[in-house]
Write a protein that holds these residues in place. Structure first.
Motif, PDB file in Angstrom:
ATOM      1  N   GLU A  35       0.821  -1.205   0.000  1.00 37.85           N
ATOM      2  CA  GLU A  35       0.000   0.000   0.000  1.00 37.85           C
ATOM      3  C   GLU A  35       0.861   1.264   0.000  1.00 37.85           C
ATOM      4  OE1 GLU A  35      -3.243   0.091  -0.476  1.00 37.85           O
ATOM      5  OE2 GLU A  35      -3.102  -2.085  -0.684  1.00 37.85           O
ATOM      6  N   LEU A  36       1.973   1.229   0.748  1.00 38.31           N
ATOM      7  CA  LEU A  36       2.884   2.378   0.751  1.00 38.31           C
ATOM      8  C   LEU A  36       3.460   2.626  -0.637  1.00 38.31           C
ATOM      9  CD1 LEU A  36       4.804   1.796   4.114  1.00 38.31           C
ATOM     10  CD2 LEU A  36       3.309   3.726   3.576  1.00 38.31           C
ATOM     11  N   VAL A  37       3.828   1.533  -1.327  1.00 40.75           N
ATOM     12  CA  VAL A  37       4.380   1.659  -2.675  1.00 40.75           C
ATOM     13  C   VAL A  37       3.326   2.224  -3.621  1.00 40.75           C
ATOM     14  CG1 VAL A  37       5.239   0.372  -4.662  1.00 40.75           C
ATOM     15  CG2 VAL A  37       6.131  -0.121  -2.385  1.00 40.75           C
ATOM     16  N   LYS A  38       2.079   1.786  -3.480  1.00 36.54           N
ATOM     17  CA  LYS A  38       1.007   2.333  -4.312  1.00 36.54           C
ATOM     18  C   LYS A  38       0.873   3.840  -4.110  1.00 36.54           C
ATOM     19  CE  LYS A  38      -1.937  -1.808  -4.598  1.00 36.54           C
ATOM     20  NZ  LYS A  38      -3.247  -2.390  -4.198  1.00 36.54           N
ATOM     21  N   GLU A  42       6.158  -8.470 -11.616  1.00 39.23           N
ATOM     22  CA  GLU A  42       4.801  -8.448 -12.184  1.00 39.23           C
ATOM     23  C   GLU A  42       3.896  -7.475 -11.444  1.00 39.23           C
ATOM     24  OE1 GLU A  42       3.536 -12.488 -12.169  1.00 39.23           O
ATOM     25  OE2 GLU A  42       4.779 -13.058 -13.896  1.00 39.23           O
ATOM     26  N   ILE A  43       4.045  -7.400 -10.105  1.00 37.53           N
ATOM     27  CA  ILE A  43       3.253  -6.442  -9.331  1.00 37.53           C
ATOM     28  C   ILE A  43       3.594  -5.020  -9.762  1.00 37.53           C
ATOM     29  CG2 ILE A  43       2.887  -5.471  -7.021  1.00 37.53           C
ATOM     30  CD1 ILE A  43       3.278  -8.301  -5.913  1.00 37.53           C
ATOM     31  N   LEU A  44       4.883  -4.725  -9.913  1.00 31.21           N
ATOM     32  CA  LEU A  44       5.317  -3.383 -10.301  1.00 31.21           C
ATOM     33  C   LEU A  44       4.822  -3.026 -11.696  1.00 31.21           C
ATOM     34  CD1 LEU A  44       8.970  -3.510  -8.918  1.00 31.21           C
ATOM     35  CD2 LEU A  44       7.055  -2.222  -7.967  1.00 31.21           C
ATOM     36  N   ILE A  45       4.835  -4.013 -12.604  1.00 35.08           N
ATOM     37  CA  ILE A  45       4.323  -3.773 -13.957  1.00 35.08           C
ATOM     38  C   ILE A  45       2.838  -3.440 -13.900  1.00 35.08           C
ATOM     39  CG2 ILE A  45       3.836  -4.871 -16.174  1.00 35.08           C
ATOM     40  CD1 ILE A  45       6.445  -6.463 -15.803  1.00 35.08           C
ATOM     41  N   SER A  46       2.088  -4.185 -13.066  1.00 37.78           N
ATOM     42  CA  SER A  46       0.650  -3.930 -12.938  1.00 37.78           C
ATOM     43  C   SER A  46       0.355  -2.565 -12.331  1.00 37.78           C
ATOM     44  CB  SER A  46      -0.007  -5.028 -12.090  1.00 37.78           C
ATOM     45  OG  SER A  46       0.407  -4.928 -10.727  1.00 37.78           O
ATOM     46  N   LEU A  47       1.274  -2.067 -11.516  1.00 34.77           N
ATOM     47  CA  LEU A  47       1.090  -0.750 -10.888  1.00 34.77           C
ATOM     48  C   LEU A  47       1.560   0.390 -11.789  1.00 34.77           C
ATOM     49  CD1 LEU A  47       2.265  -1.551  -7.226  1.00 34.77           C
ATOM     50  CD2 LEU A  47      -0.079  -1.271  -8.053  1.00 34.77           C
TER      51      LEU A  47
END
Length: 610
Positions: free
Chosen positions: A545-548, A573-578
């Motif tokens: 959540e902090l990264v978002k 993959e998470i970073l790509i999705s964000l």
């Protein structure tokens, strides 16, 4: 009487007017004016003055660069230079580049007149000495035939000549204000004491004395009062030391004693503490008392260089301020805190590494997670971050920054490391032009400590010009290892290099309380999310959540976003999705020596993959 010609160099008309009016009080003083460093050099080439009063901060060429030009020009080398500055941190740099003296701002008329008259007296002595030399040579030729008759007169003239030489030697080794030995004489004596200890002839000790209230008196009563206080205090010190003791003023409110014996040094410190306590200074019907702190270092065989000795003294002075005590020895510190000795050893290793070229450049690839706007889809982009390492030749291993950077910052060596990295990285790419077409961006780390250096912008622009590396290929990452103290100067630093074409990234974003304030106040082009939050976002929902939130802020401010510590496919993959633009970490590439860059780029371009 021949006019004494003084050249005033300052881009501020107000400062020039103040100095010009002040110098009118000096008889037979002719004032010349230049409003820039380049104009000053042109005037000096046409008609060299007798003295230069030189401002430090000027837009086209700062005072330090002007002084370097003067000292490198044969016909101008002998002209004395007095720096005019409001920043005491400029004083040591001024002496290093060849300055003879300094005047503080705001300008005090009495101080200016005293220092100009001192240089005028020196010039007069030099002229008289040259005239005596010429006359002596002429008389020797003319009176050879009557040598017996003129011998007595010649002896008198030679005696006078020697007196003048002795006087000049005295001025070169003694402090103008206190008449004590100066820093140059101290350096020579300290080196000899180290040599004596190494040969087993005699151990000694160094005592550094710092006056704790001098600045208060200097600023509240003026520089004339400050100089008088220093003279009286120096006379008191000189009256109580023994004939074998060596006493010098190191600068400002710092004095140094070199004693022949440790026990004698301890006794002397105890006695001086009482003398300082009893000392009073009167000025304008006001009476001031003083406090002083004493740092003692034993000079024995364990000390092998002057730099090591001064680092040890610096550590003791630092601990004096931290512990708020009046007296400490280096042995006291190392016995109660063994880390103190280790820090000094690291500082010595860093200096040795810089002198002997033991530092190494490593690099780590930064890969695109999403296609950047305007990217060539037929060719993958390659960005790299350059990393500094120290080579341990004894253990045949690489030393990582977390081992030596804290000591480098503690002993003000981080600026030299940063300068070495900037020069070495740009010189490498200048020698490997083929890599510049393949590499989209080259990141170089700069400490927040380094950007306080007013000369760093000129250094960077000069290296960029000399190497021919396009500035738009270069990005500086400001590391928050130490807080940015002066936002104004930091913004000016970034703005000046922005105009050249360089970009900036805020490193380790989110780790400190100041990160968002830095992003708001300073014109960074990119932010790098601290790897502490990235390395476990596939498991830690709080960090996710902090990264978002950080990503949202970055996108709102239209900043390039880079994620560090990408260590597996799930995180990528998470970073790509964000929607994070760039990723960096062991999943993509482990740091490697810069020499491997050419092969790594070739493989990347050939594969067409991240």
């Amino acid at each position: 009487m021949e006019n004494f010609r003084v050249l005033l160099v300052d881009d501020n008309p107000v400062n020039l007017d103040v100095l010009r009016v002040t110098l009118k009080q000096i008889a037979d003083c002719q004032v010349l004016i230049a409003n820039s460093g380049q104009r000053a050099l042109e005037l000096m080439q046409r008609s060299p003055p007798d003295l230069v009063l030189l401002d430090v901060m000027m837009p086209d060429m700062n005072g330090f660069d002007v002084c370097r030009k003067i000292r490198s020009t044969e016909q101008l080398q002998a002209i004395p230079v007095i720096f005019v500055t409001a920043c005491t941190e400029d004083v040591s740099t001024g002496f290093e580049v060849g300055g003879n003296d300094y005047i503080g701002k705001p300008i005090n008329a009495s101080e200016v007149i005293a220092r100009v008259n001192h240089q005028r007296e020196r010039a007069r002595l030099y002229r008289e000495l040259e005239q005596l030399n010429c006359e002596l040579e002429e008389k020797v030729r003319d009176r050879t035939a009557a040598l017996v008759v003129s011998n007595r007169q010649l002896r008198e003239e030679i005696k006078e000549r020697r007196y003048m030489q002795d006087r000049l030697q005295y001025l070169a080794t003694h402090d103008f204000v206190t008449r004590l030995y100066n820093r140059n004489a101290f350096d020579d004596r300290a080196t000899k004491a180290i040599q004596a200890a190494q040969l087993g002839v005699e151990d000694g000790c160094l005592v550094q004395l710092d006056l704790d209230r001098f600045r208060l008196i200097n600023e509240s009563c003026g520089y004339i009062a400050g100089d008088e206080l220093l003279r009286q205090f120096a006379d008191m010190l000189a009256s109580v030391i023994e004939p074998d003791d060596f006493l010098a003023r190191l600068g400002s409110d710092k004095f140094a004693l070199i004693c022949h014996d440790l026990n004698h040094g301890r006794r002397l410190v105890k006695f001086l503490q009482q003398q300082v306590k009893d000392f009073e200074f009167s000025w304008d019907d006001r009476v001031f008392s003083l406090d002083a702190s004493f740092a003692l270092v034993r000079i024995n065989r364990s000390i092998v260089s002057y730099d090591q000795l001064m680092l040890m003294v610096d550590e003791v002075v630092y601990q004096l301020k931290q512990q708020k005590v009046p007296f400490l020895t280096y042995d006291d510190i190392t016995q109660s805190n063994p880390e103190g000795r280790g820090k000094v050893k690291w500082a010595i290793r860093i200096m040795d590494g810089l002198k002997r070229e033991k530092f190494r450049i490593f690099f780590q690839k930064v890969v695109p997670l999403t296609a950047p706007a305007g990217a060539d889809k037929g060719r993958p982009l390659v960005r790299i971050e350059t990393l500094v390492r120290l080579w341990d030749s004894q253990k045949n291993r690489v030393i990582f920054p977390d081992e030596f950077i804290p000591s480098a910052e503690r002993y003000n060596l981080i600026g030299e490391i940063d300068r070495w990295m900037v020069a070495s990285v740009l010189q490498y790419f200048s020698a490997h032009v083929d890599l510049l077409d393949a590499v989209d961006k080259i990141s170089i780390n700069l400490s927040a400590v380094s950007i306080r250096d007013p000369q760093l912008v000129n250094f960077i622009t000069k290296i960029l010009h000399e190497t021919g590396v396009p500035p738009n290929k270069v990005s500086f990452e400001i590391t928050e290892t130490e807080a940015i103290i002066n936002m104004g100067s930091a913004k000016q630093f970034i703005d000046e290099l922005h105009r050249v074409g360089v970009s900036f990234a805020l490193d380790d974003f989110g780790s400190g309380f100041c990160s968002f304030n830095y992003l708001r106040e300073l014109p960074f082009d990119a932010l790098k999310i601290d790897g502490v939050f990235i390395k476990d976002i596939d498991k830690n929902t709080t960090h996710l959540e902090l990264v978002k939130s950080i990503i949202d802020v970055g996108k709102q401010l239209d900043k390039v976003i880079v994620a560090e510590f990408v260590e597996n496919q799930a995180i990528a993959e998470i970073l790509i999705s964000l929607g994070v633009g760039w990723g960096q970490g062991y999943f993509f590439h482990k740091p490697a020596p810069i020499e491997e860059l050419q092969q790594g780029v070739a493989l990347l371009l050939a594969s067409g993959k991240r």
